[in-house]
Design an enzyme around this catalytic site. Structure first.
Site, PDB file in Angstrom:
ATOM      1  N   GLY A  51      11.327  31.636  16.165  1.00 25.15           N
ATOM      2  CA  GLY A  51      12.141  32.826  16.467  1.00 25.15           C
ATOM      3  C   GLY A  51      11.514  34.038  15.790  1.00 25.15           C
ATOM      4  N   SER A  90       9.759  36.799  16.955  1.00 25.52           N
ATOM      5  CA  SER A  90       9.320  38.008  17.662  1.00 25.52           C
ATOM      6  C   SER A  90      10.213  39.236  17.489  1.00 25.52           C
ATOM      7  CB  SER A  90       9.194  37.687  19.153  1.00 25.52           C
ATOM      8  OG  SER A  90      10.394  37.127  19.625  1.00 25.52           O
ATOM      9  N   THR A  91      11.440  39.055  17.062  1.00 22.94           N
ATOM     10  CA  THR A  91      12.357  40.200  16.888  1.00 22.94           C
ATOM     11  C   THR A  91      13.253  39.945  15.667  1.00 22.94           C
ATOM     12  OG1 THR A  91      13.961  39.182  18.394  1.00 22.94           O
ATOM     13  CG2 THR A  91      12.509  40.814  19.373  1.00 22.94           C
ATOM     14  N   TYR A 133      15.425  39.271  12.477  1.00 21.56           N
ATOM     15  CA  TYR A 133      15.163  38.673  11.168  1.00 21.56           C
ATOM     16  C   TYR A 133      13.910  37.792  11.138  1.00 21.56           C
ATOM     17  CZ  TYR A 133      19.357  40.322   8.805  1.00 21.56           C
ATOM     18  OH  TYR A 133      20.293  41.110   8.182  1.00 21.56           O
ATOM     19  N   ASP A 158       9.828  27.529  24.986  1.00 16.77           N
ATOM     20  CA  ASP A 158      11.174  27.131  24.582  1.00 16.77           C
ATOM     21  C   ASP A 158      11.132  26.263  23.318  1.00 16.77           C
ATOM     22  OD1 ASP A 158      13.745  26.367  24.339  1.00 16.77           O
ATOM     23  OD2 ASP A 158      13.839  25.223  26.217  1.00 16.77           O
ATOM     24  N   ALA A 159      11.534  26.864  22.208  1.00 19.36           N
ATOM     25  CA  ALA A 159      11.492  26.149  20.924  1.00 19.36           C
ATOM     26  C   ALA A 159      12.393  24.919  20.919  1.00 19.36           C
ATOM     27  CB  ALA A 159      11.923  27.092  19.803  1.00 19.36           C
ATOM     28  N   TYR A 213      34.086  35.850  14.595  1.00 17.88           N
ATOM     29  CA  TYR A 213      32.832  35.315  14.027  1.00 17.88           C
ATOM     30  C   TYR A 213      33.079  34.045  13.194  1.00 17.88           C
ATOM     31  CZ  TYR A 213      27.968  35.112  13.052  1.00 17.88           C
ATOM     32  OH  TYR A 213      26.670  34.663  13.022  1.00 17.88           O
ATOM     33  N   THR A 218      20.803  43.957  16.073  1.00 17.80           N
ATOM     34  CA  THR A 218      19.670  43.249  16.689  1.00 17.80           C
ATOM     35  C   THR A 218      20.100  42.923  18.122  1.00 17.80           C
ATOM     36  OG1 THR A 218      20.432  41.015  16.133  1.00 17.80           O
ATOM     37  CG2 THR A 218      19.027  42.096  14.502  1.00 17.80           C
TER      38      THR A 218
HETATM   39  P1  NAI Z   1      17.105  38.244  17.641  1.00 14.24           P
HETATM   40  O1  NAI Z   1      17.736  38.206  18.985  1.00 14.24           O
HETATM   41  O2  NAI Z   1      16.527  39.535  17.174  1.00 14.24           O
HETATM   42  O3  NAI Z   1      15.914  37.137  17.560  1.00 14.24           O
HETATM   43  C1  NAI Z   1      16.003  35.891  18.159  1.00 14.24           C
HETATM   44  C2  NAI Z   1      14.647  35.208  18.178  1.00 14.24           C
HETATM   45  O4  NAI Z   1      14.828  33.917  18.797  1.00 14.24           O
HETATM   46  C3  NAI Z   1      13.571  35.922  19.010  1.00 14.24           C
HETATM   47  O5  NAI Z   1      12.319  35.787  18.382  1.00 14.24           O
HETATM   48  C4  NAI Z   1      13.562  35.134  20.328  1.00 14.24           C
HETATM   49  O6  NAI Z   1      12.315  35.165  21.027  1.00 14.24           O
HETATM   50  C5  NAI Z   1      13.830  33.740  19.783  1.00 14.24           C
HETATM   51  N1  NAI Z   1      14.327  32.804  20.799  1.00 14.24           N
HETATM   52  C6  NAI Z   1      15.487  32.858  21.503  1.00 14.24           C
HETATM   53  N2  NAI Z   1      15.581  31.774  22.316  1.00 14.24           N
HETATM   54  C7  NAI Z   1      14.461  31.036  22.113  1.00 14.24           C
HETATM   55  C8  NAI Z   1      13.963  29.807  22.640  1.00 14.24           C
HETATM   56  N3  NAI Z   1      14.652  29.094  23.525  1.00 14.24           N
HETATM   57  N4  NAI Z   1      12.741  29.386  22.220  1.00 14.24           N
HETATM   58  C9  NAI Z   1      12.006  30.096  21.328  1.00 14.24           C
HETATM   59  N5  NAI Z   1      12.443  31.236  20.769  1.00 14.24           N
HETATM   60  C10 NAI Z   1      13.649  31.699  21.151  1.00 14.24           C
HETATM   61  O7  NAI Z   1      18.197  37.686  16.636  1.00 14.24           O
HETATM   62  P2  NAI Z   1      18.522  37.906  15.081  1.00 14.24           P
HETATM   63  O8  NAI Z   1      19.705  38.787  14.977  1.00 14.24           O
HETATM   64  O9  NAI Z   1      17.303  38.209  14.313  1.00 14.24           O
HETATM   65  O10 NAI Z   1      19.040  36.445  14.720  1.00 14.24           O
HETATM   66  C11 NAI Z   1      18.253  35.467  14.072  1.00 14.24           C
HETATM   67  C12 NAI Z   1      19.159  34.602  13.217  1.00 14.24           C
HETATM   68  O11 NAI Z   1      19.759  35.424  12.209  1.00 14.24           O
HETATM   69  C13 NAI Z   1      20.316  33.964  14.009  1.00 14.24           C
HETATM   70  O12 NAI Z   1      20.540  32.670  13.512  1.00 14.24           O
HETATM   71  C14 NAI Z   1      21.488  34.871  13.682  1.00 14.24           C
HETATM   72  O13 NAI Z   1      22.723  34.227  13.811  1.00 14.24           O
HETATM   73  C15 NAI Z   1      21.167  35.204  12.234  1.00 14.24           C
HETATM   74  N6  NAI Z   1      21.857  36.379  11.679  1.00 14.24           N
HETATM   75  C16 NAI Z   1      21.866  37.579  12.354  1.00 14.24           C
HETATM   76  C17 NAI Z   1      22.589  38.641  11.839  1.00 14.24           C
HETATM   77  C18 NAI Z   1      22.649  39.961  12.544  1.00 14.24           C
HETATM   78  O14 NAI Z   1      23.515  40.763  12.202  1.00 14.24           O
HETATM   79  N7  NAI Z   1      21.781  40.249  13.473  1.00 14.24           N
HETATM   80  C19 NAI Z   1      23.329  38.530  10.552  1.00 14.24           C
HETATM   81  C20 NAI Z   1      23.148  37.270   9.888  1.00 14.24           C
HETATM   82  C21 NAI Z   1      22.473  36.232  10.463  1.00 14.24           C
END
Ligand code: NAI
Length: 395
Positions: free
Chosen positions: A47, A49-50, A52, A110-111, A234, A274
């Site tokens: 994960g 590319s974007t 966290y 697909d991870a 949530y 995000t």
């Molecule tokens: P994001 O949407 O920016 O990043 C998601 C990443 O997952 C991307 O790199 C995308 O390409 C990858 N991805 C999605 N489906 C995929 C698949 N099938 N195969 C391979 N890669 C795949 O999301 P964000 O917000 O960075 O979230 C990451 C983690 O952080 C999640 O577990 C989220 O719950 C957690 N988190 C996020 C918060 C927020 O406020 N944004 C707060 C606290 C935790």
């Protein structure tokens, strides 16, 4: 191609390659201005590319000098459509990392599938030998189970009772009521299957079986708790149930990698704009008020600041690691009593229309469009740019 933002629902369907590169460079610059971290050296980010995951990759590389392998699911440009933001982010990150002399390669796929896991393991064996940190940062709408073939779709819904709250209507800029109906048992199960810990555990199991986890390797995944006002949607909703599962899984993984002295953690991160969080009802309004309060107190952090602090002063500072508990609270500033008291007071006022939310909404929107590379002062959006930017090392 001259690229303009196109907005649909809660996503932007175009991305700007130069703007995304600009955003990545800003994050790299931030990390380079901080103290180096005595941290990981060979890192797998799932994960990457974007959000966290990308920020974790940038910190590992430019803060700790690590070689990184990134796994993600993004689209290259095709048929006059731009690539996705994560594609452009990665292209820019890899160019910068390679120019600076760091190993950086990526797998787009697909991870959740075993094929991508096998491909990743083969690449680690061939080129890195072993990894000492695995970051699991997937946020996905669906997952096909690698063994049963069952397709799960995650939903963001309350559990038990319906939930009515204020939210922002992004089209009309108005505060409106939204009622969310409770999830069915099947929806709860599906959300846990997508966003819980099962896939993380499978990754760790296969990595360990293949002998590609270094002795003492660490793995970390990200969670969120948040304040009482968002509990129904949530913490106590379907996504919270999945995060409970994620945390329970971290304990299982800990046991499974104990023999190589490995450790699994869940970090509770701050709420941030995000692509994933924009899709959660009610949360954007909370994010706007939170940014106002934390900004005023000089406490606000973005993804890169959070991930730098996580690696520099928690994960790789063993004195600060929680003893026995494997939960790291990097949402500490967000959850400070004074911050939450002010956010709650604003929340009450916004509910009765006493405060002007428009400036906060504008700021939120700016942050949102920046995720797709739009809105940077230094970028000329009238310029004709190439949309078919390659990721040199993509597998
Ligand atoms: P994001 O949407 O920016 O990043 C998601 C990443 O997952 C991307 O790199 C995308 O390409 C990858 N991805 C999605 N489906 C995929 C698949 N099938 N195969 C391979 N890669 C795949 O999301 P964000 O917000 O960075 O979230 C990451 C983690 O952080 C999640 O577990 C989220 O719950 C957690 N988190 C996020 C918060 C927020 O406020 N944004 C707060 C606290 C935790």
């Amino acid at each position: 191609m001259i690229i303009k933002p196109k907005f649909r629902g809660f996503i932007c369907t175009t991305s700007h390659p130069v703007g995304c590169a600009h955003s990545v460079q800003e994050q790299i610059n931030y990390v380079k201005q901080q103290k180096p971290i005595q941290g990981p050296k060979k890192v797998l980010v799932i994960g990457a590319s974007t959000g966290y995951g990308l920020a974790s990759r940038i910190v590992a590389t430019f803060g700790s000098g690590a070689s990184t392998l990134g796994v993600f699911l993004e689209k290259p440009a095709s048929n006059g459509n731009t690539a996705t933001a994560g594609w452009y982010n990665t292209a820019a990150f890899e160019t910068a990392a390679t120019e600076a002399g760091y190993y950086a390669k990526s797998i787009n796929g697909d991870a959740f599938s075993d094929q991508v896991k096998e491909k990743t393991i083969a690449l680690i064996k061939e080129e890195l030998g072993q990894v000492d940190l695995v970051v699991y940062s997937i946020a996905a709408p669906r997952r096909t189970h690698p063994v049963s073939g069952e397709m799960f779709t995650s939903v963001i819904k309350p559990i038990g009772d319906s939930f009515t709250s204020k939210t922002v209507d992004m089209n009309s800029n108005e505060i409106v009521d939204v009622t969310l109906e409770p999830a069915s048992e099947q929806e709860i199960r599906s959300t846990v299957a997508v966003m819980g810990g099962e896939d993380w555990e499978r990754w760790m199991h296969l990595l360990k079986e293949a002998g590609v986890l270094a002795p003492g390797a660490t793995t970390i995944s990200y969670s969120y708790i948040g304040p009482k006002i968002t509990y129904p949607i949530y913490k106590e909703g379907t996504i919270g149930r999945a995060k409970d599962h994620l945390y329970a899984t971290s304990k299982e993984i800990n046991k499974q990698i104990q023999d190589i002295n490995g450790k699994a953690f869940v970090a509770v991160n701050k709420a941030l704009v995000t692509q994933a969080s924009a899709a959660i009802p009610v949360v954007p309004l909370y994010l706007m008020l939170l940014a106002r309060v934390m900004g005023k107190k000089g406490l606000d952090e973005n993804c890169i600041e959070q991930m730098y602090r996580l690696l520099a002063s928690r994960l790789y500072d063993t004195e600060k690691l929680p003893n026995g508990e494997h939960l790291i609270r990097i949402d500490d500033y967000e959850m400070q009593d004074d911050v939450q008291a002010e956010v709650s007071a604003l929340w009450e006022k916004v509910c009765i229309g006493e405060i002007d939310i428009i400036p906060d909404l504008e700021k939120y929107r700016e942050e949102f469009f920046k995720l797709f590379g739009f809105g940077f002062d230094d970028v000329d959006y009238e310029e004709d740019v190439r949309e078919d930017v390659p990721i040199v090392s993509i597998k």
